[in-house]
Motif scaffolding. Structure first.
Motif, mmCIF file in Angstrom:
data_model
loop_
_atom_site.group_PDB
_atom_site.id
_atom_site.type_symbol
_atom_site.label_atom_id
_atom_site.label_comp_id
_atom_site.label_asym_id
_atom_site.label_seq_id
_atom_site.Cartn_x
_atom_site.Cartn_y
_atom_site.Cartn_z
ATOM 1 N N GLU A 160 0.832 -1.202 0.000
ATOM 2 C CA GLU A 160 0.000 0.000 0.000
ATOM 3 C C GLU A 160 0.868 1.253 0.000
ATOM 4 O OE1 GLU A 160 0.883 -0.999 4.214
ATOM 5 O OE2 GLU A 160 0.141 -2.170 2.549
ATOM 6 N N VAL A 161 0.268 2.350 -0.406
ATOM 7 C CA VAL A 161 0.943 3.647 -0.394
ATOM 8 C C VAL A 161 0.256 4.502 0.663
ATOM 9 C CG1 VAL A 161 1.446 5.723 -1.729
ATOM 10 C CG2 VAL A 161 1.505 3.485 -2.833
ATOM 11 N N ASN A 162 1.016 5.013 1.625
ATOM 12 C CA ASN A 162 0.395 5.847 2.654
ATOM 13 C C ASN A 162 0.295 7.290 2.163
ATOM 14 O OD1 ASN A 162 2.855 7.201 3.244
ATOM 15 N ND2 ASN A 162 3.446 5.523 4.613
ATOM 16 N N ASN A 163 -0.423 8.113 2.909
ATOM 17 C CA ASN A 163 -0.675 9.498 2.492
ATOM 18 C C ASN A 163 0.598 10.311 2.361
ATOM 19 O OD1 ASN A 163 -3.418 9.147 2.280
ATOM 20 N ND2 ASN A 163 -3.822 9.778 4.381
ATOM 21 N N SER A 164 1.558 10.133 3.270
ATOM 22 C CA SER A 164 2.786 10.929 3.176
ATOM 23 C C SER A 164 3.622 10.529 1.965
ATOM 24 C CB SER A 164 3.601 10.839 4.470
ATOM 25 O OG SER A 164 4.009 9.516 4.714
ATOM 26 N N ASP A 165 3.668 9.237 1.632
ATOM 27 C CA ASP A 165 4.379 8.804 0.422
ATOM 28 C C ASP A 165 3.708 9.376 -0.824
ATOM 29 O OD1 ASP A 165 6.231 7.349 1.868
ATOM 30 O OD2 ASP A 165 5.216 5.423 1.539
ATOM 31 N N PHE A 166 2.380 9.353 -0.856
ATOM 32 C CA PHE A 166 1.663 9.890 -2.006
ATOM 33 C C PHE A 166 1.886 11.396 -2.126
ATOM 34 C CE2 PHE A 166 -2.189 11.526 -4.139
ATOM 35 C CZ PHE A 166 -1.998 10.922 -5.361
ATOM 36 N N ALA A 167 1.845 12.105 -1.010
ATOM 37 C CA ALA A 167 2.085 13.554 -1.021
ATOM 38 C C ALA A 167 3.491 13.865 -1.535
ATOM 39 C CB ALA A 167 1.886 14.140 0.372
ATOM 40 N N ARG A 168 4.470 13.076 -1.110
ATOM 41 C CA ARG A 168 5.847 13.266 -1.577
ATOM 42 C C ARG A 168 5.925 13.058 -3.092
ATOM 43 N NH1 ARG A 168 8.098 11.030 2.332
ATOM 44 N NH2 ARG A 168 8.006 8.873 1.650
ATOM 45 N N PHE A 169 5.223 12.036 -3.606
ATOM 46 C CA PHE A 169 5.176 11.797 -5.042
ATOM 47 C C PHE A 169 4.546 12.977 -5.765
ATOM 48 C CE2 PHE A 169 2.052 10.639 -8.313
ATOM 49 C CZ PHE A 169 2.926 10.365 -9.353
ATOM 50 N N VAL A 170 3.373 13.436 -5.299
ATOM 51 C CA VAL A 170 2.675 14.548 -5.943
ATOM 52 C C VAL A 170 3.556 15.784 -5.955
ATOM 53 C CG1 VAL A 170 0.712 16.127 -5.726
ATOM 54 C CG2 VAL A 170 0.367 13.662 -5.452
ATOM 55 N N ASN A 171 4.201 16.092 -4.836
ATOM 56 C CA ASN A 171 5.070 17.258 -4.768
ATOM 57 C C ASN A 171 6.261 17.150 -5.698
ATOM 58 O OD1 ASN A 171 3.489 18.594 -2.892
ATOM 59 N ND2 ASN A 171 4.524 17.629 -1.161
ATOM 60 N N SER A 172 6.781 15.949 -5.894
ATOM 61 C CA SER A 172 7.931 15.785 -6.783
ATOM 62 C C SER A 172 7.532 15.936 -8.247
ATOM 63 C CB SER A 172 8.595 14.429 -6.562
ATOM 64 O OG SER A 172 7.793 13.380 -7.079
ATOM 65 N N VAL A 173 6.311 15.575 -8.577
ATOM 66 C CA VAL A 173 5.835 15.638 -9.968
ATOM 67 C C VAL A 173 5.391 17.055 -10.326
ATOM 68 C CG1 VAL A 173 4.045 14.840 -11.554
ATOM 69 C CG2 VAL A 173 5.192 13.210 -10.051
ATOM 70 N N PHE A 174 4.741 17.745 -9.418
ATOM 71 C CA PHE A 174 4.121 19.031 -9.739
ATOM 72 C C PHE A 174 4.875 20.239 -9.205
ATOM 73 C CE2 PHE A 174 0.692 15.891 -9.952
ATOM 74 C CZ PHE A 174 0.303 16.093 -11.263
#
Length: 75
Positions: free
Chosen positions: A60-74
């Motif tokens: 699973e992907v937790n919220n902080s990992d997903f937020a880190r991904f979103v911030n790195s992409v955008f």
């Protein structure tokens, strides 16, 4: 070559091969979706659904990992 087995806690077989790192292949299958129970009117009618195979993360992907991904992409 695929090596299939039932994953813990899952009803569908999971197949591992040389796909994307950290991902597993879920083979295609079918299931009954919906309900014939009168109190679940919005789930009617019960019907058969066929799902194609797909890749999914092995964990699973937790919220902080997903937020880190979103911030790195955008950024």
């Amino acid at each position: 070559m695929f090596c299939c087995h039932a994953a813990t806690g899952m009803s569908a077989p999971v197949c591992h091969n040389s796909g994307p790192v950290g991902m597993v292949w879920i083979i295609s299958g079918e299931f009954l979706m919906g309900s014939d129970v009168p109190m679940f009117r919005d789930a009617r009618p019960k019907h058969r659904v066929v799902v194609d195979g797909f890749w999914i993360d092995a964990t699973e992907v937790n919220n902080s990992d997903f937020a880190r991904f979103v911030n790195s992409v955008f950024q």
